[in-house]
Design a protein around this motif. Structure first.
Motif, PDB file in Angstrom:
ATOM      1  N   THR A   1      24.103 -16.792  -9.208  1.00  0.00           N
ATOM      2  CA  THR A   1      23.058 -15.919  -8.666  1.00  0.00           C
ATOM      3  C   THR A   1      21.807 -16.765  -8.493  1.00  0.00           C
ATOM      4  N   ASP A   2      20.764 -16.149  -7.947  1.00  0.00           N
ATOM      5  CA  ASP A   2      19.508 -16.880  -7.777  1.00  0.00           C
ATOM      6  C   ASP A   2      18.940 -17.334  -9.115  1.00  0.00           C
ATOM      7  N   GLY A   3      19.227 -16.551 -10.161  1.00  0.00           N
ATOM      8  CA  GLY A   3      18.654 -16.889 -11.466  1.00  0.00           C
ATOM      9  C   GLY A   3      19.564 -17.687 -12.364  1.00  0.00           C
ATOM     10  N   GLY A   4      20.812 -17.928 -11.937  1.00  0.00           N
ATOM     11  CA  GLY A   4      21.736 -18.673 -12.790  1.00  0.00           C
ATOM     12  C   GLY A   4      23.163 -18.218 -12.585  1.00  0.00           C
ATOM     13  N   TYR A   5      23.758 -17.667 -13.626  1.00  0.00           N
ATOM     14  CA  TYR A   5      25.137 -17.192 -13.567  1.00  0.00           C
ATOM     15  C   TYR A   5      25.220 -15.815 -14.212  1.00  0.00           C
ATOM     16  N   GLU A   6      26.218 -15.021 -13.758  1.00  0.00           N
ATOM     17  CA  GLU A   6      26.491 -13.738 -14.394  1.00  0.00           C
ATOM     18  C   GLU A   6      27.978 -13.440 -14.298  1.00  0.00           C
ATOM     19  N   ALA A   7      28.478 -12.564 -15.163  1.00  0.00           N
ATOM     20  CA  ALA A   7      29.889 -12.212 -15.153  1.00  0.00           C
ATOM     21  C   ALA A   7      30.192 -11.252 -14.010  1.00  0.00           C
ATOM     22  N   THR A   8      31.367 -11.409 -13.435  1.00  0.00           N
ATOM     23  CA  THR A   8      31.828 -10.459 -12.419  1.00  0.00           C
ATOM     24  C   THR A   8      32.460  -9.263 -13.133  1.00  0.00           C
ATOM     25  N   ALA A   9      32.900  -8.281 -12.346  1.00  0.00           N
ATOM     26  CA  ALA A   9      33.543  -7.098 -12.931  1.00  0.00           C
ATOM     27  C   ALA A   9      34.802  -7.489 -13.702  1.00  0.00           C
ATOM     28  N   THR A  10      35.616  -8.374 -13.109  1.00  0.00           N
ATOM     29  CA  THR A  10      36.824  -8.798 -13.808  1.00  0.00           C
ATOM     30  C   THR A  10      36.485  -9.694 -15.000  1.00  0.00           C
TER      31      THR A  10
END
Length: 262
Positions: free
Chosen positions: A61-70
């Motif tokens: 993401t613009d701010g780094g990383y995030e978990a997806t739904a899976t």
């Protein structure tokens, strides 16, 4: 199944992978924040992020990383699996003696339970664990096939001094055993006569020993020879509800004990 087991192995072989995925289920994190969470080096962290991205468990993401739904689904499942395995490891030394047939709650509810076992230097540690609680508890319910001298004296003193309310259901054999000893019979009679104590006698042997003290359950676990192996205690709501229902079931089938019958 093999592919699923391979993915589980992929996560299980690295606590850092699990930590990164769990962190990213909580929100967006930068690489530096993830490094602080895991303590992993930048090269190691880079490999972890690439591997998780390839599986589409995380996304940039613009701010780094995030978990997806899976990714969140996998992280939740891994957290549950870890909790199950940790609980099993804790219960393993005493599981063969647990009254599993009567424990109609998920054993996972014992994850945070305290297990006290005897040792060479403290052979009576399980009983002492329970009695230490009884010395300060205000509301106590007991359902048991026995009542040892130390527990009887602790409860009697607290109840007679107006510091505790006691409701106990004991096997008839337990009542008879106490009544055979003049000193114990006198203390039991004093307890039964106290305003804040009610004791009932069950005609059959009660197969378990459960105490509920101020909202915490204490289960004394014995082996097939009747030797005390552990005390298991927890304040988990489901376990407390189970213990209270066990007490009520035996209580409703028991008869009141009166001082003049002892």
């Amino acid at each position: 199944m093999e592919s699923a087991l391979a993915e589980i192995e992929f996560l299980a072989l690295s606590s850092n992978r699990v930590a990164v995925l769990e962190a990213l289920t909580e929100g967006v994190h930068t690489r530096s924040e993830l490094a602080d969470v895991t303590g992993a080096s930048q090269p190691t962290l880079g490999r972890i992020l690439r591997d998780l991205e390839e599986r589409r468990w995380i996304a940039r993401t613009d701010g780094g990383y995030e978990a997806t739904a899976t990714g969140r689904m996998v992280a939740e499942g891994m957290t549950d699996l870890l909790a199950i395995v940790e609980t099993e490891a804790k219960l393993r030394p005493v599981v063969e003696w647990l009254p599993a047939e009567s424990m109609d709650f998920d054993l996972g509810r014992l994850r945070d339970a305290t297990i006290t076992v005897p040792s060479r230097t403290r052979p009576s540690a399980p009983v002492k664990r329970v009695n230490e609680t009884l010395r300060r508890a205000e509301d106590v319910q007991v359902c048991s096939h026995a009542l040892n001298e130390g527990t009887l004296e602790t409860v009697r003193e607290r109840v007679v001094n107006g510091q505790q309310r006691f409701k106990g259901v004991l096997s008839r054999t337990a009542i008879d055993a106490l009544a055979e000893d003049d000193s114990l019979r006198a203390r039991l009679r004093e307890l039964v006569a106290a305003e804040d104590a009610t004791i009932r006698s069950h005609p059959e042997e009660i197969p378990i020993a459960v105490t509920v003290a101020d909202g915490r359950v204490y289960l004394l676990v014995r082996d097939d020879d009747g030797v005390l192996q552990a005390a298991v205690d927890t304040d988990d709501p489901d376990v407390v509800s189970w213990a209270e229902s066990v007490h009520e079931r035996y209580w409703s089938a028991a008869s009141p004990v009166e001082p003049d019958t002892l």
